[in-house]
Each structure stands twice: as C-alpha cells, then as structure tokens.
Design an enzyme around this catalytic site. Structure first.
Site, PDB file in Angstrom:
ATOM      1  N   MET A 223     -12.188   4.435  -1.467  1.00  0.00           N
ATOM      2  CA  MET A 223     -12.952   4.650  -0.226  1.00  0.00           C
ATOM      3  C   MET A 223     -13.661   5.989  -0.370  1.00  0.00           C
ATOM      4  SD  MET A 223      -9.978   3.191   2.249  1.00  0.00           S
ATOM      5  CE  MET A 223      -8.763   3.364   0.943  1.00  0.00           C
TER       6      MET A 223
ATOM      7  N   MET B  68     -11.936  -6.054   4.136  1.00  0.00           N
ATOM      8  CA  MET B  68     -11.163  -5.149   5.002  1.00  0.00           C
ATOM      9  C   MET B  68     -10.955  -5.801   6.368  1.00  0.00           C
ATOM     10  SD  MET B  68     -10.299  -2.525   3.285  1.00  0.00           S
ATOM     11  CE  MET B  68      -9.506  -1.667   4.654  1.00  0.00           C
TER      12      MET B  68
ATOM     13  N   SER C 247       0.837  -1.204   0.000  1.00  0.00           N
ATOM     14  CA  SER C 247       0.000   0.000   0.000  1.00  0.00           C
ATOM     15  C   SER C 247       0.866   1.245   0.000  1.00  0.00           C
ATOM     16  CB  SER C 247      -0.914   0.019   1.226  1.00  0.00           C
ATOM     17  OG  SER C 247      -1.522   1.294   1.308  1.00  0.00           O
TER      18      SER C 247
ATOM     19  N   HIS D   1      -0.901  -1.076  -4.423  1.00  0.00           N
ATOM     20  CA  HIS D   1      -2.194  -0.725  -3.841  1.00  0.00           C
ATOM     21  C   HIS D   1      -2.256   0.791  -3.617  1.00  0.00           C
ATOM     22  CE1 HIS D   1      -5.873  -1.815  -1.619  1.00  0.00           C
ATOM     23  NE2 HIS D   1      -5.538  -0.880  -0.758  1.00  0.00           N
TER      24      HIS D   1
ATOM     25  N   MET E   5      -9.116   8.129  -0.733  1.00  0.00           N
ATOM     26  CA  MET E   5     -10.049   8.458   0.365  1.00  0.00           C
ATOM     27  C   MET E   5     -10.611   9.855   0.141  1.00  0.00           C
ATOM     28  SD  MET E   5      -7.921   7.070   3.634  1.00  0.00           S
ATOM     29  CE  MET E   5      -6.915   5.587   3.544  1.00  0.00           C
TER      30      MET E   5
HETATM   31  C1  DX5 Z   1      -6.662   1.477   5.134  1.00  0.00           C
HETATM   32  C2  DX5 Z   1      -6.117   1.219   3.754  1.00  0.00           C
HETATM   33  C3  DX5 Z   1      -5.006   0.263   3.734  1.00  0.00           C
HETATM   34  C4  DX5 Z   1      -3.784   0.661   4.505  1.00  0.00           C
HETATM   35  C5  DX5 Z   1      -3.163  -0.584   5.062  1.00  0.00           C
HETATM   36  O1  DX5 Z   1      -7.811   2.239   5.014  1.00  0.00           O
HETATM   37  O2  DX5 Z   1      -7.141   0.729   2.912  1.00  0.00           O
HETATM   38  O3  DX5 Z   1      -4.652  -0.087   2.391  1.00  0.00           O
HETATM   39  O4  DX5 Z   1      -2.823   1.344   3.742  1.00  0.00           O
HETATM   40  O5  DX5 Z   1      -2.111  -0.226   5.870  1.00  0.00           O
HETATM   41  P1  DX5 Z   1      -1.488  -1.242   6.930  1.00  0.00           P
HETATM   42  O6  DX5 Z   1      -0.913  -2.389   6.168  1.00  0.00           O
HETATM   43  O7  DX5 Z   1      -0.453  -0.395   7.583  1.00  0.00           O
HETATM   44  O8  DX5 Z   1      -2.578  -1.659   7.870  1.00  0.00           O
HETATM   45 ZN    ZN Z   2      -6.585  -0.132   0.930  1.00  0.00          ZN
END
Ligand code: DX5
Ligand code: ZN
Length: 228
Positions: free
Chosen positions: A71, A144, A11, A36, A40
C-alpha cells in the site's frame, strides 16, 4: 469457476510485533497457507507499517510464502527491494498506476526481479472493470473489502460483485479478498469465487488459531463445493 485451492493468509498486521518470530511460527503451525504482510507508506494510506528489512526478517523465520501487499505510492521504486526481501506474492495497487501502461511497468519490474506471483489490488471505490486490459498479465487480483490502512474494519458487501465479475471474465488466477473477513463473511468470499482469503483480527484475536483457521478453511471449502 477457477479450480485454484483455498489459501488462508493471516495478516501479520494483527500479530504481536514485539514477538513476531514467535507469532510467525505459531500461525504457521496453526495452518496458515500464506503469510500476509501489509506494507504501508503513510501516503497511499494514512498509516505506516514496515519496510524491506522487516519483510526480509520475517522471511528469515517463515517457511510459508510471504504474501506482500504494497500500500505504497511508488511500487516501481521498491520492486527490487521487496523481491529481494523474499516476497512470494507481491501486490501493488491499481490506484497508483491507473493506466494499463503504468501498471505494465510495475508488473514487468516485479517479473524482472523474479517475483513468482504478481498481483494487483483495487480499493472498494475503484471499478473492477478498469482492470480488464491487464487481467491477462497478472497472477492475482486482490479485491479490498475495506479501505486499506487498518485492521479490524467492517466488510463492505458490494465488493463481492467484483469477485464474481473477475470469475465471469474467465480470470483463472488467484482472487484474494482482504478486510473484515471472519467466520460469517469469509465463506461468502469463497462462494463468490475468491480463493485467497486474508484475515487479521478475526484469526489473531481468536483464542485458538488452529481451530479458527480450520473452521475458516472448512467453511470456505463447503461454500465452493457446489461449484466444482
Ligand atoms: C488493511 C490490510 C489488511 C488488514 C486486514 O489495510 O490490508 O490486510 O490487516 O485486517 P482485518 O482482517 O482485521 O480486517
Ligand atoms: Zn492487506
């Protein structure tokens, strides 16, 4: 069990945004399968990140497929923009549709604009069974494992049951998990049946990204070996 390959999708939320080209190239060289990209909107989630111009810019320097996680409350309005920006995987949240009819409108818009892999995501407090009517119409389900909005949160254990349920239904597409994946939790996601594994802080904070991704891949493949 699906025979979909293990895909590690770091990500970029955890990369250095001031040096995004450098980090994209480095994470690809380190072995990332997908990149990824967390979009948001400050409404669906209490955080605001990037929009189509930056996704397009990332696509311009990336060679790996962009795995774009929307998101946002209005994916229909932005289907064309993110498709044109170069999303290979484009995933919207079931919670913004909440009915098969509305979800189908989003899926149709993504496909109409040529998105190769159409995904739907569910939050930790959304029953996965709600997806049953549209499972045959998507290529990917993103489960999620934290409440979306921020990196660095702790993995929510009972989300693994949703992955098992999806595979028990015979869902053959990609099952992706996102949030709190690390060396301990990531193999358990794979064992439950997830094949696309998103990890932000665990990879980007590790001292050696290549070793970290290789370790994650080896652990995930070992966890699924008994299934094949
Ligand atoms: C959270 C995101 C994730 C986030 C994951 O809302 O959708 O993609 O970047 O980060 P980690 O791996 O740090 O939980
Ligand atoms: Zn994500």
């Amino acid at each position: 069990m699906s025979d979909t390959p293990i895909l590690i999708s770091p990500s970029l939320l955890s990369c250095d945004f001031a040096n995004i080209e450098r980090d994209v190239q480095a994470i690809e060289a380190a072995g990332a399968d997908w990149l990824h990209v967390d979009v948001m909107d400050g409404h669906f989630v209490p955080n605001l990140t990037i929009g189509p111009p930056l996704v397009k810019a990332i696509g311009g320097v990336a060679t790996k497929p962009l795995d774009v996680h929307l998101m946002i409350t209005n994916p229909l309005d932005f289907a064309e923009a993110y498709a044109k920006a170069g999303a290979h995987v484009l995933t919207f949240h079931w919670e913004v549709a909440r009915s098969p009819e509305q979800a189908r409108e989003v899926i149709a818009a993504f496909r109409q604009h040529g998105v190769p892999v159409v995904g739907v995501s569910i939050n930790p407090d959304t029953p996965v069974e709600e997806l049953a009517p549209i499972l045959g119409e998507v290529d990917l389900v993103l489960v999620m494992s934290v409440f979306p909005g921020f990196g660095g949160q702790s993995f929510i254990e009972d989300t693994l049951d949703k992955v098992r349920w999806l595979r028990a239904q015979g869902f053959q597409g990609h099952v992706e998990m996102d949030g709190g994946l690390n060396a301990e939790t990531l193999p358990r996601c794979a064992e439950a049946g997830a094949n696309a594994l998103v990890s932000g802080s665990a990879i980007f904070k590790s001292p050696d990204w290549t070793a970290c991704i290789a370790d994650f891949r080896a652990k995930a493949e070992k966890a699924t070996a008994h299934c094949s």
